[in-house]
Design an enzyme around this catalytic site. Structure first.
Site, mmCIF file in Angstrom:
data_model
loop_
_atom_site.group_PDB
_atom_site.id
_atom_site.type_symbol
_atom_site.label_atom_id
_atom_site.label_comp_id
_atom_site.label_asym_id
_atom_site.label_seq_id
_atom_site.Cartn_x
_atom_site.Cartn_y
_atom_site.Cartn_z
ATOM 1 N N GLY A 100 -13.663 3.340 -12.077
ATOM 2 C CA GLY A 100 -14.103 2.030 -12.579
ATOM 3 C C GLY A 100 -15.515 1.713 -12.095
ATOM 4 N N THR A 121 -12.891 7.559 -3.326
ATOM 5 C CA THR A 121 -11.556 7.003 -3.561
ATOM 6 C C THR A 121 -10.532 7.930 -2.939
ATOM 7 O OG1 THR A 121 -9.811 6.687 -5.224
ATOM 8 C CG2 THR A 121 -11.691 7.999 -5.921
ATOM 9 N N ASP A 123 -7.856 8.542 -4.244
ATOM 10 C CA ASP A 123 -7.069 9.141 -5.344
ATOM 11 C C ASP A 123 -7.555 10.525 -5.781
ATOM 12 O OD1 ASP A 123 -5.580 6.867 -5.288
ATOM 13 O OD2 ASP A 123 -6.611 5.911 -6.961
ATOM 14 N N MET A 165 0.293 6.802 -2.913
ATOM 15 C CA MET A 165 -0.585 6.234 -3.941
ATOM 16 C C MET A 165 -0.944 7.273 -4.996
ATOM 17 S SD MET A 165 -3.019 3.441 -2.131
ATOM 18 C CE MET A 165 -2.355 1.844 -1.656
ATOM 19 N N GLN A 270 -2.009 4.639 3.979
ATOM 20 C CA GLN A 270 -2.788 5.822 3.566
ATOM 21 C C GLN A 270 -4.277 5.519 3.450
ATOM 22 O OE1 GLN A 270 -0.578 7.656 -0.131
ATOM 23 N NE2 GLN A 270 -0.028 5.534 0.187
HETATM 24 O O1 F6P Z 1 -7.673 3.280 -6.413
HETATM 25 C C1 F6P Z 1 -7.264 3.418 -5.121
HETATM 26 C C2 F6P Z 1 -5.896 2.870 -4.905
HETATM 27 O O2 F6P Z 1 -5.602 3.135 -3.583
HETATM 28 C C3 F6P Z 1 -4.780 3.410 -5.825
HETATM 29 O O3 F6P Z 1 -4.228 4.626 -5.459
HETATM 30 C C4 F6P Z 1 -3.767 2.296 -5.755
HETATM 31 O O4 F6P Z 1 -2.994 2.281 -6.917
HETATM 32 C C5 F6P Z 1 -4.617 1.080 -5.652
HETATM 33 O O5 F6P Z 1 -5.842 1.479 -5.080
HETATM 34 C C6 F6P Z 1 -4.008 -0.013 -4.847
HETATM 35 O O6 F6P Z 1 -4.830 -1.121 -4.951
HETATM 36 P P1 F6P Z 1 -4.600 -2.476 -4.174
HETATM 37 O O7 F6P Z 1 -5.131 -2.290 -2.795
HETATM 38 O O8 F6P Z 1 -5.386 -3.464 -4.953
HETATM 39 O O9 F6P Z 1 -3.141 -2.728 -4.162
#
Ligand code: F6P
Length: 326
Positions: A100, A121, A123, A165, A270
């Site tokens: 994003g 990230t 991810d 995640m 994590q």
């Molecule tokens: O994009 C990174 C991430 O850690 C994703 O794996 C997870 O779905 C999301 O952020 C969680 O976001 P938040 O902290 O807004 O719950």
């Protein structure tokens, strides 16, 4: 990353500033100077997690939530960001984040701003780079959680489901499953058949292994759900009322096997704490390379790691794409 880029920039006579909470700070023109002098804010941060300038999710300045007459409406406020960058006399904007963040970076560069993106990230799903920093730390934490779950699983002969995640890509689930010795990994890229999971549990039991460990990505999806329209799937997720997919996996399994099943969520654990040495090393390499791109006025690029080499690719090649487990 911030430490590396500020050090390299300072060595070359360049001043650095950080927008507080990322794009939100850019929109509100809220920034601090970053420096590595003896008392500077960018020194001593190598072993720290998170970001000294903060971060904000859902801060897409091209579609920004604004309250109007008691309602939330979404507006394109990117021109305000462009105005701030120009008025502040900023020569180059570094954008640290996932897909994003880099999509907005590409769009700001199309508006004439000098931008250099950096893939950060947990991810690991940014297209065109083999590694995003943060990822290895998250995998280590998830793998350790799997190690620790082995104890109760073994002693109590249980089935343990660990949710990690990864909404769209299953990198953390897959790699931590391998590193942490899980029996099953459920990832968004491969819709699961719960009967196959139950079969694996029974096979384990036949060989005398009375427990099974399952690593489940938060975006794991059953074969049936993968056939639903986007709208129907969204409604289904909403009907879970905040309970995540791991609970559904456990419930589906309980109908097929008599063993006790427990769910654990790795969640934001994590994403916190001290980064592992590999992430520190990579973030430093990304930072130094980013600074050299700036010195060479090589803008509109994303710093990537590809075939053991740090390089840069046009932001347009990565924007709007994700990297999935193939
Ligand atoms: O994009 C990174 C991430 O850690 C994703 O794996 C997870 O779905 C999301 O952020 C969680 O976001 P938040 O902290 O807004 O719950």
């Amino acid at each position: 990353f911030i430490r590396a880029i500020v050090k390299t920039a300072e060595n070359n006579g360049i001043d650095c500033y950080g927008f507080i909470d990322g794009y939100r700070g850019l929109l509100e023109n809220n920034y601090v100077q970053l420096c590595t002098s003896a008392t500077g804010n960018a020194i001593g941060i190598l072993p720290k997690g998170g970001s000294i300038i903060g971060s904000s999710t859902n801060s897409n300045v091209f579609c920004y939530p604004v309250e109007e007459n008691g309602e939330t409406v979404y507006k394109d406020l990117s021109d305000k960001c462009v105005e701030n960058i120009k008025n502040d006399g900023i020569d180059c904007l570094f954008t640290l984040g996932g897909d994003g963040t880099q999509k907005s970076a590409r769009d700001l560069s199309l508006k004439g701003i000098n931008v250099i993106g950096v893939p950060k990230t947990i991810d690991n799903d940014v297209a065109c780079t083999e590694i995003t920093f943060g990822y290895n730390t998250a995998v280590a934490v998830a793998a350790e959680a799997l190690d620790r779950l082995h104890t109760t699983a073994d002693t109590h002969h249980r089935i343990m489901v660990l949710e990690v995640m990864g909404r769209y890509a299953g990198w953390i689930a897959l790699e931590s499953a391998i590193a942490g010795g899980a029996d099953v990994a459920l990832i968004p890229e491969i819709p699961y058949d719960i009967k196959v999971v139950a079969k694996k549990i029974k096979e384990n039991q036949k060989t005398g292994k009375e427990y099974t460990i399952i690593a489940c990505a938060e975006g794991a999806i059953s074969e049936e759900d993968s056939l639903l329209s986007k709208k129907k799937y969204k409604a289904k997720v909403a009907s879970r009322q905040g309970r995540s997919v791991a609970y559904e996996v456990a419930e589906q399994l309980q109908e097929l096997i008599p063993n006790e099943i427990r769910v654990a969520l790795a969640g934001h654990i994590q994403r916190g704490g001290n980064p592992c040495s590999y992430d520190r090393f990579m973030a430093t390499r990304f930072g130094v390379y980013g600074a050299y791109l700036l010195l060479n006025k090589d803008f509109g690029k994303l710093v990537v790691f590809d075939k053991n080499e740090i390089k840069a690719i046009p932001l347009s090649e990565t924007a709007g794409k994700l990297k999935f487990v193939d």
